[in-house]
Each structure stands twice: as structure tokens, then as C-alpha cells.
Scaffold this active site. Sequence first.
Site, PDB file in Angstrom:
ATOM      1  N   ASP A  53       0.758  -1.254  -0.007  1.00 37.16           N
ATOM      2  CA  ASP A  53      -0.053   0.102  -0.078  1.00 37.16           C
ATOM      3  C   ASP A  53       0.972   1.115  -0.116  1.00 37.16           C
ATOM      4  O   ASP A  53       1.624   1.519   1.168  1.00 37.16           O
ATOM      5  CB  ASP A  53      -0.667  -0.097   1.180  1.00 37.16           C
ATOM      6  CG  ASP A  53      -1.853   1.192   1.164  1.00 37.16           C
ATOM      7  OD1 ASP A  53      -1.792   2.043   0.374  1.00 37.16           O
ATOM      8  OD2 ASP A  53      -2.547   1.167   2.361  1.00 37.16           O
ATOM      9  N   GLY A  78     -11.155   5.262 -11.524  1.00 38.38           N
ATOM     10  CA  GLY A  78     -12.282   4.655 -12.374  1.00 38.38           C
ATOM     11  C   GLY A  78     -12.882   5.757 -13.213  1.00 38.38           C
ATOM     12  O   GLY A  78     -12.329   6.609 -13.322  1.00 38.38           O
ATOM     13  N   TYR A 148     -11.595  13.891  -7.386  1.00 34.52           N
ATOM     14  CA  TYR A 148     -10.525  13.031  -8.467  1.00 34.52           C
ATOM     15  C   TYR A 148      -9.736  14.220  -9.066  1.00 34.52           C
ATOM     16  O   TYR A 148      -8.682  14.298  -8.979  1.00 34.52           O
ATOM     17  CB  TYR A 148     -11.322  12.253  -9.430  1.00 34.52           C
ATOM     18  CG  TYR A 148     -10.003  11.692 -10.564  1.00 34.52           C
ATOM     19  CD1 TYR A 148      -9.290  10.884 -10.013  1.00 34.52           C
ATOM     20  CD2 TYR A 148     -10.159  12.038 -11.647  1.00 34.52           C
ATOM     21  CE1 TYR A 148      -8.436  10.240 -10.876  1.00 34.52           C
ATOM     22  CE2 TYR A 148      -9.079  11.559 -12.668  1.00 34.52           C
ATOM     23  CZ  TYR A 148      -8.406  10.437 -12.262  1.00 34.52           C
ATOM     24  OH  TYR A 148      -7.428  10.003 -13.216  1.00 34.52           O
ATOM     25  N   ALA A 192     -15.886   4.645 -20.506  1.00 37.55           N
ATOM     26  CA  ALA A 192     -16.913   4.572 -21.439  1.00 37.55           C
ATOM     27  C   ALA A 192     -16.526   3.502 -22.784  1.00 37.55           C
ATOM     28  O   ALA A 192     -17.349   2.789 -23.100  1.00 37.55           O
ATOM     29  CB  ALA A 192     -16.865   5.907 -22.305  1.00 37.55           C
ATOM     30  N   ARG A 221     -16.298  13.508 -26.502  1.00 37.88           N
ATOM     31  CA  ARG A 221     -14.937  13.341 -25.948  1.00 37.88           C
ATOM     32  C   ARG A 221     -13.977  12.935 -26.879  1.00 37.88           C
ATOM     33  O   ARG A 221     -14.305  12.705 -28.033  1.00 37.88           O
ATOM     34  CB  ARG A 221     -15.218  12.096 -24.991  1.00 37.88           C
ATOM     35  CG  ARG A 221     -15.952  12.229 -23.700  1.00 37.88           C
ATOM     36  CD  ARG A 221     -15.379  12.738 -22.715  1.00 37.88           C
ATOM     37  NE  ARG A 221     -15.983  12.746 -21.512  1.00 37.88           N
ATOM     38  CZ  ARG A 221     -17.217  13.833 -21.236  1.00 37.88           C
ATOM     39  NH1 ARG A 221     -17.234  14.514 -22.137  1.00 37.88           N
ATOM     40  NH2 ARG A 221     -17.666  13.759 -19.965  1.00 37.88           N
TER      41      ARG A 221
END
Length: 323
Positions: A53, A78, A148, A192, A221
Amino acid sequence: MQKVVVTGAGGFIGGHLVQQLVAAGQTEITAVDIKPPDEWFQRDARADNVSVDLQDLGACRRIVSGAGTVYNLAADMGGMGFIENNKALCMLSVLINTHLLMAARETGVHRYFYSSSACVYNAAKQAVPGVAGLAEADAYPAMPEDGYGWEKLFSERMCRHFSEDFGLETRVARYHNVYGPHGTYDGGREKAPAAICRKVIRAKLSGDHRIVVWGNGSQTRSFTYISDCLEGTRRLMESDVRDPINIGSSEMVTIDQLVDLVEGIAGVRLTREYDTDAPTGVAGRNSDNCRVKQLLDWEPSTPLLAGLEATYRWIYDQLRASV
Ligand code: NAD
């Protein structure tokens, strides 16, 4: 040739990066991830594969000791479905980069790479579909993706100040939506391109020719194929470019066009249902590649269709193998 550390090596980009380094003749590679090695997307026996970790400073010190180069690709992340619902977890990745930077400075690392994201860009500049590409200066004034994106922007600045104040050579890439084989395609963290491939394949295999598309299909995008991501990373690491730089395709499509392409590869036409309550992120995002062309003499060039064909084939094989 000094030891190279790749963190997040059990994930998508880190796994590919280890393969690239091995192919380039790098003999001493420490590949690190929090996941146990049998869960890594790719694992190369020629690397020293370690499960630890990296939010822990002591672990970072042990891993980085003796290394000349560190690539930090470890993050709890993610697609939109994950980052919109796990903002605290995303922000905790700040511990990984902060502790790695501290360890890198202490142990005399020569060059440190940080994987930032297009999610650092000001949301007001992405409010409508089809917006102009985002240039590096568009990260300020700061209004990044909540959670994020703030972690990425803060960590970019940590790299900058470790460079300015302590002389640590840092390189920062702003990756734009990277896709390809050996990535997440199911389980809630997928992005996606992989999610659409999975849905189209399942529809084709099941004969239930319906697909749920997140949003109204008009979001725009650009998607960057993994080989372009790796090539940009290599060029950046070999350059003297100290400011964050876009590594992203500028081939812009709507989400509906992305579905069209995948349907074309699969040879099916599906009935679309639009889930406008699903997490969709900003309305429009694309990469401005003026700086990367000027400074690295290069920009991503893999056509979306070609990258999707390879990604579709790989996900198809995984799904077929799992039934
Ligand atoms: P990924 O989720 O496939 O890989 C990240 C890896 O980091 C995972 O295997 C995870 O287990 C590991 N990790 C998480 N917490 C850890 C910890 N505490 N200690 C050690 N390992 C830990 O993601 P990816 O797509 O390969 O992305 C790599 C990097 O690139 C990330 O920093 C990500 O934010 C950034 N990025 C990716 C994209 C993209 O489209 N894939 C776009 C922009 C930026």
C-alpha cells in the site's frame, strides 16, 4: 542502468508500461501495486512484482530506495461512475503521490513521473458539447472535477514545487481518457470505451439487442489508445518539459458516435435507451495538442476505430472465456 519503479503496475497503464520497459531492455524493474499479483491485469516475471500500500510513507521509502526513475501510476480511480461516487477515496490518492515524492527526494531519484488527468481542467470550459480542445493553461482558474480532479491538480503542484524547491526532476502528463486491451471493462470502474464494448458484446451474444447509454448521447470526448499514451509518456520522460502537458487524442466524437463505431465493429444495430440520471461528467472535452506537437514533436495518431477494434476483440475474448 538504475532501477526503475512503476507504481500501479497491476492496473491498466502501469501494466502496459512495464511491458514497454522490458521490451526496451530495462533489466531492473520494481513493479508495485496494492492488489495481490494474481489480480494484476498483466504481470511480467522479469520484473520484481511487489504488493504494497503506497499510501504508507515507509512502504514508499522501501520501494523507491536505489531507484533512478519512478513512474507513479497508482491511484484509486475509475470512470465517471466511480469518481462521482467516491470522491474521498479519489482524494486519498494524494497520500501516494506525496509520500512517493518525499521518498524520491530523500533517496536521490533522478526523474519522477506523475500521471495527471484531463479532469484537472476548469469545468466552465467544458460546459457544452463540441467545445474547443483544452490547452494546458485552461486548468486555471481552478475548477477541476470534484474529488478526483482536485487531487490531480494538487499533486501536479506538489511535483512542481518539489522540482522548484528541492531540484527533483518531475514530469507530469495530463492523460485524456486512455483505453485499450488489458484494462477494466466491468465492475464499476470501467470507462466509456470499455463499457460500450462490453454492453455491445453482451447484447450481441445474448440476442437482446438493447443498450443503455449514460447521458443523452451528445456528450463529446476524445479517447487515447494505450500505445499513444505510452509513446507520449516515453517522449515526455526523455524531454526537458517540466510543466504538465496533454497526452491525448484530438479525434473528438459524441458518445452516440462511439456507440455507432462499436456497433459497426460488432456488426449489430441496437435499440438505445438513454439514462440521463447516470453520471456523465462534463458536456464536452477534447485535447488541444499545440504544446505537445511543439515540445515533443508528436501527437497521438491511432484512429479511434483501429483502437476500438483491438479493444473490442480483447473484451470479446474475455467475455467468451468467462461463460
Ligand atoms: P488503474 O485503476 O487500472 O490502475 C491504477 C492502479 O493503482 C490499480 O491497479 C490500483 O490497484 C493501484 N493502486 C491504487 N491504490 C494504491 C495504493 N494505495 N498502493 C499501491 N497501488 C495502488 O488505472 P489506470 O487507467 O492504469 O491509470 C493509471 C494512472 O493514470 C492513474 O493515476 C490515473 O488517475 C491516471 N489516468 C488514467 C486515465 C485513463 O483514462 N485510464 C486518464 C487520466 C489519468
